[in-house]
Design a protein around this motif. Structure first.
Motif, PDB file in Angstrom:
ATOM      1  N   THR A   1       0.823  -1.220   0.000  1.00 54.22           N
ATOM      2  CA  THR A   1       0.000   0.000   0.000  1.00 54.22           C
ATOM      3  C   THR A   1       0.853   1.264   0.000  1.00 54.22           C
ATOM      4  OG1 THR A   1      -0.141   0.055   2.407  1.00 54.22           O
ATOM      5  CG2 THR A   1      -1.827  -1.208   1.258  1.00 54.22           C
ATOM      6  N   ARG A   2       2.051   1.190  -0.536  1.00 55.17           N
ATOM      7  CA  ARG A   2       2.988   2.323  -0.482  1.00 55.17           C
ATOM      8  C   ARG A   2       2.383   3.615  -1.018  1.00 55.17           C
ATOM      9  NH1 ARG A   2       8.432   2.497   0.102  1.00 55.17           N
ATOM     10  NH2 ARG A   2       8.539   0.253  -0.154  1.00 55.17           N
ATOM     11  N   SER A   3       1.721   3.562  -2.157  1.00 59.66           N
ATOM     12  CA  SER A   3       1.211   4.797  -2.753  1.00 59.66           C
ATOM     13  C   SER A   3      -0.213   5.146  -2.314  1.00 59.66           C
ATOM     14  CB  SER A   3       1.246   4.677  -4.285  1.00 59.66           C
ATOM     15  OG  SER A   3       0.416   3.605  -4.699  1.00 59.66           O
ATOM     16  N   ALA A   4      -0.941   4.171  -1.808  1.00 61.31           N
ATOM     17  CA  ALA A   4      -2.353   4.408  -1.484  1.00 61.31           C
ATOM     18  C   ALA A   4      -2.582   4.862  -0.037  1.00 61.31           C
ATOM     19  CB  ALA A   4      -3.160   3.149  -1.765  1.00 61.31           C
ATOM     20  N   TRP A   5      -1.783   4.373   0.901  1.00 58.94           N
ATOM     21  CA  TRP A   5      -2.020   4.653   2.316  1.00 58.94           C
ATOM     22  C   TRP A   5      -0.901   5.494   2.902  1.00 58.94           C
ATOM     23  CZ3 TRP A   5      -3.642  -0.616   4.894  1.00 58.94           C
ATOM     24  CH2 TRP A   5      -4.840  -1.046   4.327  1.00 58.94           C
ATOM     25  N   SER A   6      -1.236   6.231   3.942  1.00 60.18           N
ATOM     26  CA  SER A   6      -0.223   6.982   4.684  1.00 60.18           C
ATOM     27  C   SER A   6       0.525   6.041   5.626  1.00 60.18           C
ATOM     28  CB  SER A   6      -0.890   8.088   5.498  1.00 60.18           C
ATOM     29  OG  SER A   6      -1.676   7.509   6.531  1.00 60.18           O
ATOM     30  N   HIS A   7       1.630   6.536   6.184  1.00 63.45           N
ATOM     31  CA  HIS A   7       2.379   5.726   7.153  1.00 63.45           C
ATOM     32  C   HIS A   7       1.521   5.389   8.370  1.00 63.45           C
ATOM     33  CE1 HIS A   7       6.592   7.148   5.684  1.00 63.45           C
ATOM     34  NE2 HIS A   7       5.920   6.487   4.769  1.00 63.45           N
ATOM     35  N   GLY A   8       0.699   6.346   8.782  1.00 61.87           N
ATOM     36  CA  GLY A   8      -0.158   6.108   9.948  1.00 61.87           C
ATOM     37  C   GLY A   8      -1.139   4.977   9.723  1.00 61.87           C
ATOM     38  N   ALA A   9      -1.747   4.928   8.554  1.00 67.75           N
ATOM     39  CA  ALA A   9      -2.684   3.843   8.251  1.00 67.75           C
ATOM     40  C   ALA A   9      -1.953   2.505   8.173  1.00 67.75           C
ATOM     41  CB  ALA A   9      -3.411   4.127   6.940  1.00 67.75           C
ATOM     42  N   GLN A  10      -0.781   2.503   7.574  1.00 70.00           N
ATOM     43  CA  GLN A  10       0.006   1.266   7.497  1.00 70.00           C
ATOM     44  C   GLN A  10       0.380   0.772   8.889  1.00 70.00           C
ATOM     45  OE1 GLN A  10       3.226   2.697   5.107  1.00 70.00           O
ATOM     46  NE2 GLN A  10       2.119   2.408   3.175  1.00 70.00           N
ATOM     47  N   MET A  11       0.804   1.695   9.743  1.00 70.82           N
ATOM     48  CA  MET A  11       1.174   1.322  11.115  1.00 70.82           C
ATOM     49  C   MET A  11      -0.034   0.838  11.910  1.00 70.82           C
ATOM     50  SD  MET A  11       3.767   4.312  12.231  1.00 70.82           S
ATOM     51  CE  MET A  11       5.381   4.485  11.542  1.00 70.82           C
ATOM     52  N   ALA A  12      -1.161   1.524  11.750  1.00 74.46           N
ATOM     53  CA  ALA A  12      -2.359   1.149  12.502  1.00 74.46           C
ATOM     54  C   ALA A  12      -2.838  -0.246  12.126  1.00 74.46           C
ATOM     55  CB  ALA A  12      -3.462   2.175  12.264  1.00 74.46           C
ATOM     56  N   TRP A  13      -2.920  -0.520  10.833  1.00 75.50           N
ATOM     57  CA  TRP A  13      -3.379  -1.848  10.419  1.00 75.50           C
ATOM     58  C   TRP A  13      -2.372  -2.931  10.792  1.00 75.50           C
ATOM     59  CZ3 TRP A  13      -8.003  -3.433   9.644  1.00 75.50           C
ATOM     60  CH2 TRP A  13      -8.972  -2.535   9.251  1.00 75.50           C
ATOM     61  N   ALA A  14      -1.097  -2.626  10.700  1.00 72.27           N
ATOM     62  CA  ALA A  14      -0.082  -3.593  11.119  1.00 72.27           C
ATOM     63  C   ALA A  14      -0.193  -3.874  12.620  1.00 72.27           C
ATOM     64  CB  ALA A  14       1.311  -3.082  10.768  1.00 72.27           C
ATOM     65  N   TYR A  15      -0.484  -2.830  13.409  1.00 74.15           N
ATOM     66  CA  TYR A  15      -0.620  -3.023  14.856  1.00 74.15           C
ATOM     67  C   TYR A  15      -1.839  -3.874  15.191  1.00 74.15           C
ATOM     68  CZ  TYR A  15      -0.461  -2.135  19.824  1.00 74.15           C
ATOM     69  OH  TYR A  15      -0.383  -2.311  21.176  1.00 74.15           O
ATOM     70  N   VAL A  16      -2.963  -3.566  14.568  1.00 69.18           N
ATOM     71  CA  VAL A  16      -4.186  -4.332  14.850  1.00 69.18           C
ATOM     72  C   VAL A  16      -3.991  -5.803  14.475  1.00 69.18           C
ATOM     73  CG1 VAL A  16      -6.587  -4.648  14.153  1.00 69.18           C
ATOM     74  CG2 VAL A  16      -5.744  -2.369  14.696  1.00 69.18           C
ATOM     75  N   LEU A  17      -3.472  -6.064  13.287  1.00 68.51           N
ATOM     76  CA  LEU A  17      -3.262  -7.453  12.886  1.00 68.51           C
ATOM     77  C   LEU A  17      -2.157  -8.122  13.703  1.00 68.51           C
ATOM     78  CD1 LEU A  17      -3.734  -7.354   9.028  1.00 68.51           C
ATOM     79  CD2 LEU A  17      -5.234  -8.335  10.752  1.00 68.51           C
ATOM     80  N   GLY A  18      -1.139  -7.360  14.089  1.00 72.22           N
ATOM     81  CA  GLY A  18      -0.087  -7.912  14.940  1.00 72.22           C
ATOM     82  C   GLY A  18      -0.609  -8.354  16.291  1.00 72.22           C
ATOM     83  N   ILE A  19      -1.505  -7.563  16.863  1.00 69.69           N
ATOM     84  CA  ILE A  19      -2.114  -7.934  18.138  1.00 69.69           C
ATOM     85  C   ILE A  19      -2.984  -9.175  17.969  1.00 69.69           C
ATOM     86  CG2 ILE A  19      -3.767  -7.185  19.919  1.00 69.69           C
ATOM     87  CD1 ILE A  19      -0.929  -5.935  20.055  1.00 69.69           C
ATOM     88  N   VAL A  20      -3.722  -9.231  16.871  1.00 70.88           N
ATOM     89  CA  VAL A  20      -4.564 -10.408  16.619  1.00 70.88           C
ATOM     90  C   VAL A  20      -3.700 -11.657  16.500  1.00 70.88           C
ATOM     91  CG1 VAL A  20      -6.071 -11.493  14.906  1.00 70.88           C
ATOM     92  CG2 VAL A  20      -6.494  -9.141  15.616  1.00 70.88           C
ATOM     93  N   LEU A  21      -2.593 -11.553  15.783  1.00 70.20           N
ATOM     94  CA  LEU A  21      -1.735 -12.724  15.587  1.00 70.20           C
ATOM     95  C   LEU A  21      -0.921 -13.089  16.830  1.00 70.20           C
ATOM     96  CD1 LEU A  21      -0.360 -12.062  12.004  1.00 70.20           C
ATOM     97  CD2 LEU A  21      -1.991 -13.818  12.717  1.00 70.20           C
ATOM     98  N   ALA A  22      -0.356 -12.102  17.493  1.00 68.16           N
ATOM     99  CA  ALA A  22       0.605 -12.390  18.558  1.00 68.16           C
ATOM    100  C   ALA A  22       0.003 -12.436  19.950  1.00 68.16           C
ATOM    101  CB  ALA A  22       1.724 -11.347  18.524  1.00 68.16           C
TER     102      ALA A  22
END
Length: 128
Positions: free
Chosen positions: A43-64
């Motif tokens: 999502t490099r061109s479509a999303w901001s860094h904040g959105a990338q970090m937020a979704w990575a955090y939510v999915l990271g919590i779900v997985l870990a």
């Protein structure tokens, strides 16, 4: 769903207390870094860094951390009808005394992994 069903990976090899918490945090750090790298790549061109970090955090919590979070929630809010049921449920959890420590380390670990992956991606982008 019992508390053992919520555990996403085998924790029997993990240490107890802070040692187990740090081990779980390290796993969560790797998960957070990999998820951020995946979101950054896709999502490099479509999303901001904040959105990338937020979704990575939510999915990271779900997985870990979802298994330990489910156990923590269960032991705080479930109505256990007997001491025997409590003993059975506690026997299904690896290191029930260190459960809060493990959850804390997993939550922080995902955030640290995302932060490190973001720093690495910014460093590589500036290097080009």
């Amino acid at each position: 769903m019992s508390t053992a069903d919520a555990m996403h990976y085998d924790q029997s090899w993990m240490g107890y207390g802070w040692v187990g918490g740090l081990q779980a945090g390290l796993i969560a750090t790797v998960a957070g870094a990999l998820l951020f790298a995946l979101f950054r790549w896709r999502t490099r061109s479509a999303w901001s860094h904040g959105a990338q970090m937020a979704w990575a955090y939510v999915l990271g919590i779900v997985l870990a951390a979802s298994g330990d979070l489910a156990d923590l929630f269960y032991f705080n809010y479930a109505r256990l009808q007997s001491v025997q049921l409590l003993r059975v449920k506690l026997a299904e959890v690896h290191d029930p005394d260190g459960l809060g420590t493990r959850v804390l380390c997993e939550l922080l670990g995902v955030a640290v992994g995302i932060g490190l992956a973001w720093l690495a991606s910014e460093w590589m982008a500036r290097r080009r």
